[in-house]
Design a protein around this motif. Structure first.
Motif, PDB file in Angstrom:
ATOM      1  N   ALA A 284       0.838  -1.203   0.000  1.00 25.89           N
ATOM      2  CA  ALA A 284       0.000   0.000   0.000  1.00 25.89           C
ATOM      3  C   ALA A 284       0.874   1.255   0.000  1.00 25.89           C
ATOM      4  CB  ALA A 284      -0.944  -0.005   1.197  1.00 25.89           C
ATOM      5  N   ARG A 285       1.970   1.220   0.741  1.00 25.26           N
ATOM      6  CA  ARG A 285       2.902   2.361   0.732  1.00 25.26           C
ATOM      7  C   ARG A 285       3.521   2.540  -0.651  1.00 25.26           C
ATOM      8  NH1 ARG A 285       4.420  -0.073   5.728  1.00 25.26           N
ATOM      9  NH2 ARG A 285       3.623   1.143   7.475  1.00 25.26           N
ATOM     10  N   GLU A 286       3.863   1.433  -1.302  1.00 24.69           N
ATOM     11  CA  GLU A 286       4.409   1.507  -2.664  1.00 24.69           C
ATOM     12  C   GLU A 286       3.400   2.141  -3.616  1.00 24.69           C
ATOM     13  OE1 GLU A 286       6.118  -2.082  -4.400  1.00 24.69           O
ATOM     14  OE2 GLU A 286       6.541  -2.820  -2.369  1.00 24.69           O
ATOM     15  N   LEU A 287       2.137   1.744  -3.486  1.00 27.30           N
ATOM     16  CA  LEU A 287       1.097   2.323  -4.334  1.00 27.30           C
ATOM     17  C   LEU A 287       0.954   3.812  -4.059  1.00 27.30           C
ATOM     18  CD1 LEU A 287      -1.119   2.074  -6.449  1.00 27.30           C
ATOM     19  CD2 LEU A 287      -2.686   1.418  -4.597  1.00 27.30           C
ATOM     20  N   ASP A 288       0.961   4.207  -2.797  1.00 27.05           N
ATOM     21  CA  ASP A 288       0.875   5.626  -2.449  1.00 27.05           C
ATOM     22  C   ASP A 288       2.011   6.413  -3.093  1.00 27.05           C
ATOM     23  OD1 ASP A 288      -1.422   5.278  -0.937  1.00 27.05           O
ATOM     24  OD2 ASP A 288      -0.350   5.211   0.974  1.00 27.05           O
ATOM     25  N   ALA A 289       3.226   5.881  -3.026  1.00 27.42           N
ATOM     26  CA  ALA A 289       4.385   6.557  -3.622  1.00 27.42           C
ATOM     27  C   ALA A 289       4.228   6.674  -5.136  1.00 27.42           C
ATOM     28  CB  ALA A 289       5.673   5.817  -3.273  1.00 27.42           C
ATOM     29  N   LEU A 290       3.689   5.643  -5.760  1.00 27.01           N
ATOM     30  CA  LEU A 290       3.454   5.678  -7.203  1.00 27.01           C
ATOM     31  C   LEU A 290       2.413   6.733  -7.553  1.00 27.01           C
ATOM     32  CD1 LEU A 290       3.904   4.473 -10.025  1.00 27.01           C
ATOM     33  CD2 LEU A 290       2.240   2.690  -9.422  1.00 27.01           C
ATOM     34  N   LEU A 291       1.319   6.764  -6.818  1.00 28.71           N
ATOM     35  CA  LEU A 291       0.258   7.733  -7.099  1.00 28.71           C
ATOM     36  C   LEU A 291       0.716   9.176  -6.900  1.00 28.71           C
ATOM     37  CD1 LEU A 291      -2.809   5.890  -5.532  1.00 28.71           C
ATOM     38  CD2 LEU A 291      -2.284   6.188  -7.966  1.00 28.71           C
ATOM     39  N   GLU A 292       1.627   9.389  -5.972  1.00 33.63           N
ATOM     40  CA  GLU A 292       2.137  10.742  -5.722  1.00 33.63           C
ATOM     41  C   GLU A 292       2.888  11.312  -6.915  1.00 33.63           C
ATOM     42  OE1 GLU A 292       4.341  10.981  -2.066  1.00 33.63           O
ATOM     43  OE2 GLU A 292       2.689  10.113  -0.925  1.00 33.63           O
ATOM     44  N   GLN A 293       3.277  10.481  -7.849  1.00 31.26           N
ATOM     45  CA  GLN A 293       4.023  10.936  -9.024  1.00 31.26           C
ATOM     46  C   GLN A 293       3.130  11.631 -10.054  1.00 31.26           C
ATOM     47  OE1 GLN A 293       6.373   7.753 -10.729  1.00 31.26           O
ATOM     48  NE2 GLN A 293       6.864   6.950  -8.694  1.00 31.26           N
ATOM     49  N   TYR A 294       1.817  11.563  -9.884  1.00 28.50           N
ATOM     50  CA  TYR A 294       0.889  12.069 -10.898  1.00 28.50           C
ATOM     51  C   TYR A 294       0.079  13.249 -10.381  1.00 28.50           C
ATOM     52  CZ  TYR A 294       2.100   7.816 -13.286  1.00 28.50           C
ATOM     53  OH  TYR A 294       2.810   6.826 -13.897  1.00 28.50           O
ATOM     54  N   ASP A 295       0.031  14.291 -11.207  1.00 27.94           N
ATOM     55  CA  ASP A 295      -0.832  15.435 -10.920  1.00 27.94           C
ATOM     56  C   ASP A 295      -2.190  15.268 -11.602  1.00 27.94           C
ATOM     57  OD1 ASP A 295       1.102  16.783  -9.397  1.00 27.94           O
ATOM     58  OD2 ASP A 295       1.993  17.660 -11.200  1.00 27.94           O
ATOM     59  N   GLU A 296      -2.222  14.470 -12.671  1.00 29.13           N
ATOM     60  CA  GLU A 296      -3.453  14.221 -13.401  1.00 29.13           C
ATOM     61  C   GLU A 296      -4.065  12.905 -12.906  1.00 29.13           C
ATOM     62  OE1 GLU A 296      -0.480  14.472 -15.086  1.00 29.13           O
ATOM     63  OE2 GLU A 296      -0.587  16.576 -15.624  1.00 29.13           O
ATOM     64  N   PRO A 297      -5.323  12.668 -13.252  1.00 31.94           N
ATOM     65  CA  PRO A 297      -5.996  11.448 -12.801  1.00 31.94           C
ATOM     66  C   PRO A 297      -5.338  10.180 -13.346  1.00 31.94           C
ATOM     67  CG  PRO A 297      -7.571  12.986 -13.770  1.00 31.94           C
ATOM     68  CD  PRO A 297      -6.214  13.535 -14.014  1.00 31.94           C
ATOM     69  N   VAL A 298      -5.490   9.105 -12.582  1.00 30.92           N
ATOM     70  CA  VAL A 298      -4.999   7.793 -12.997  1.00 30.92           C
ATOM     71  C   VAL A 298      -6.100   6.754 -12.828  1.00 30.92           C
ATOM     72  CG1 VAL A 298      -2.599   8.317 -12.408  1.00 30.92           C
ATOM     73  CG2 VAL A 298      -4.042   7.187 -10.734  1.00 30.92           C
ATOM     74  N   LEU A 299      -6.034   5.736 -13.675  1.00 29.74           N
ATOM     75  CA  LEU A 299      -6.902   4.577 -13.561  1.00 29.74           C
ATOM     76  C   LEU A 299      -6.101   3.463 -12.918  1.00 29.74           C
ATOM     77  CD1 LEU A 299      -9.331   2.708 -14.188  1.00 29.74           C
ATOM     78  CD2 LEU A 299      -8.311   2.344 -16.455  1.00 29.74           C
ATOM     79  N   LEU A 300      -6.609   2.927 -11.828  1.00 32.99           N
ATOM     80  CA  LEU A 300      -6.037   1.746 -11.179  1.00 32.99           C
ATOM     81  C   LEU A 300      -6.960   0.590 -11.502  1.00 32.99           C
ATOM     82  CD1 LEU A 300      -5.419   2.995  -7.519  1.00 32.99           C
ATOM     83  CD2 LEU A 300      -3.681   2.526  -9.233  1.00 32.99           C
ATOM     84  N   HIS A 301      -6.409  -0.498 -12.035  1.00 28.53           N
ATOM     85  CA  HIS A 301      -7.290  -1.634 -12.290  1.00 28.53           C
ATOM     86  C   HIS A 301      -6.587  -2.959 -12.046  1.00 28.53           C
ATOM     87  CE1 HIS A 301      -6.008  -3.687 -16.004  1.00 28.53           C
ATOM     88  NE2 HIS A 301      -5.531  -2.514 -16.378  1.00 28.53           N
ATOM     89  N   CYS A 302      -7.398  -3.947 -11.751  1.00 28.38           N
ATOM     90  CA  CYS A 302      -6.983  -5.345 -11.720  1.00 28.38           C
ATOM     91  C   CYS A 302      -8.059  -6.073 -12.519  1.00 28.38           C
ATOM     92  CB  CYS A 302      -6.805  -5.851 -10.287  1.00 28.38           C
ATOM     93  SG  CYS A 302      -8.255  -5.704  -9.230  1.00 28.38           S
ATOM     94  N   GLY A 303      -8.330  -7.314 -12.209  1.00 28.72           N
ATOM     95  CA  GLY A 303      -9.357  -8.031 -12.956  1.00 28.72           C
ATOM     96  C   GLY A 303     -10.761  -7.549 -12.653  1.00 28.72           C
ATOM     97  N   SER A 304     -11.016  -7.258 -11.370  1.00 29.38           N
ATOM     98  CA  SER A 304     -12.362  -6.870 -10.942  1.00 29.38           C
ATOM     99  C   SER A 304     -12.404  -5.568 -10.142  1.00 29.38           C
ATOM    100  CB  SER A 304     -12.960  -7.972 -10.070  1.00 29.38           C
ATOM    101  OG  SER A 304     -12.214  -8.091  -8.865  1.00 29.38           O
ATOM    102  N   GLY A 305     -11.272  -5.150  -9.617  1.00 31.65           N
ATOM    103  CA  GLY A 305     -11.211  -4.008  -8.707  1.00 31.65           C
ATOM    104  C   GLY A 305     -10.994  -4.436  -7.270  1.00 31.65           C
ATOM    105  N   ASN A 306     -11.056  -5.736  -6.993  1.00 28.98           N
ATOM    106  CA  ASN A 306     -10.922  -6.254  -5.639  1.00 28.98           C
ATOM    107  C   ASN A 306      -9.542  -5.954  -5.048  1.00 28.98           C
ATOM    108  OD1 ASN A 306     -11.655  -7.730  -3.308  1.00 28.98           O
ATOM    109  ND2 ASN A 306     -10.997  -9.656  -4.205  1.00 28.98           N
ATOM    110  N   ARG A 307      -8.486  -6.236  -5.789  1.00 32.90           N
ATOM    111  CA  ARG A 307      -7.126  -5.959  -5.294  1.00 32.90           C
ATOM    112  C   ARG A 307      -6.880  -4.456  -5.163  1.00 32.90           C
ATOM    113  NH1 ARG A 307      -4.257  -9.783  -9.603  1.00 32.90           N
ATOM    114  NH2 ARG A 307      -6.300  -9.491 -10.542  1.00 32.90           N
ATOM    115  N   VAL A 308      -7.423  -3.691  -6.111  1.00 35.09           N
ATOM    116  CA  VAL A 308      -7.304  -2.234  -6.023  1.00 35.09           C
ATOM    117  C   VAL A 308      -7.956  -1.752  -4.734  1.00 35.09           C
ATOM    118  CG1 VAL A 308      -7.906  -0.022  -7.066  1.00 35.09           C
ATOM    119  CG2 VAL A 308      -7.310  -1.951  -8.536  1.00 35.09           C
ATOM    120  N   GLY A 309      -9.178  -2.187  -4.485  1.00 33.11           N
ATOM    121  CA  GLY A 309      -9.886  -1.786  -3.274  1.00 33.11           C
ATOM    122  C   GLY A 309      -9.168  -2.199  -2.009  1.00 33.11           C
TER     123      GLY A 309
END
Length: 174
Positions: free
Chosen positions: A106-131
């Motif tokens: 989760a910390r790795e994901l937070d660090a990745l998301l901090e790199q973007y000023d514009e919107p991003v789409l996070l996806h997996c097969g269903s959204g379960n892992r994203v959630g």
């Protein structure tokens, strides 16, 4: 006399209509394609596996990147990296399996998301892992178990909820 309340009501209705799945982080991709637009919640949209039509809507809606949380062996139904790049967005692989549902990931994901000023789409097969990872990110930010679980559910968390609870409970100590 009734103009201001009517204008406020219309504005509120417009905002609800423009949000994902009634204000939730997790987008219904069929609805995204039908409406032809999508709006992020706090710069992020969660989804299951998008097809080329859905990816086109994300690109036209100003998304900067698609972060694919599926593992290498999962079928995407298309050459997703090529389609995403052709649409002018960045394609990022961030593979997550059920055993990767951890506070560290989760910390790795937070660090990745901090790199973007514009919107991003996070996806997996269903959204379960994203959630699941969004729930753990919320827990890291707030320390509130229930708020974290709700954020996860809003982001697509379903079958991995027990794993999220286990991670949260084990992090709280004895």
């Amino acid at each position: 006399m009734y103009r201001l309340p009517l204008l406020l009501l219309l504005a509120a209705g417009f905002l609800v209509a423009c949000s994902n799945s009634n204000g939730r982080l997790h987008a219904d991709l069929d609805q995204v394609v039908t409406q032809g637009t999508v709006s992020p919640v706090d710069g992020v949209t969660s989804a299951g596996q998008p097809d080329a039509d859905a990816l086109g809507v994300f690109a036209r809606s100003g998304y900067a990147a698609v972060i694919d949380m599926r593992t290498a062996g999962e079928d995407r139904g298309l050459d997703e990296p090529a389609v995403v790049r052709q649409l002018g967005m960045e394609y990022v692989t961030f593979p997550v399996s059920a055993s990767d549902i951890t506070l560290a990931k989760a910390r790795e994901l937070d660090a990745l998301l901090e790199q973007y000023d514009e919107p991003v789409l996070l996806h997996c097969g269903s959204g379960n892992r994203v959630g699941a990872l969004l729930a753990l990110s919320e827990y890291l930010a707030t320390g509130d178990r229930e708020k974290a679980l709700q954020k996860g559910r809003d982001g697509g968390l379903t079958g991995l909820e027990d794993r999220v609870v286990e991670v949260i409970d084990s992090s709280a100590g004895p």
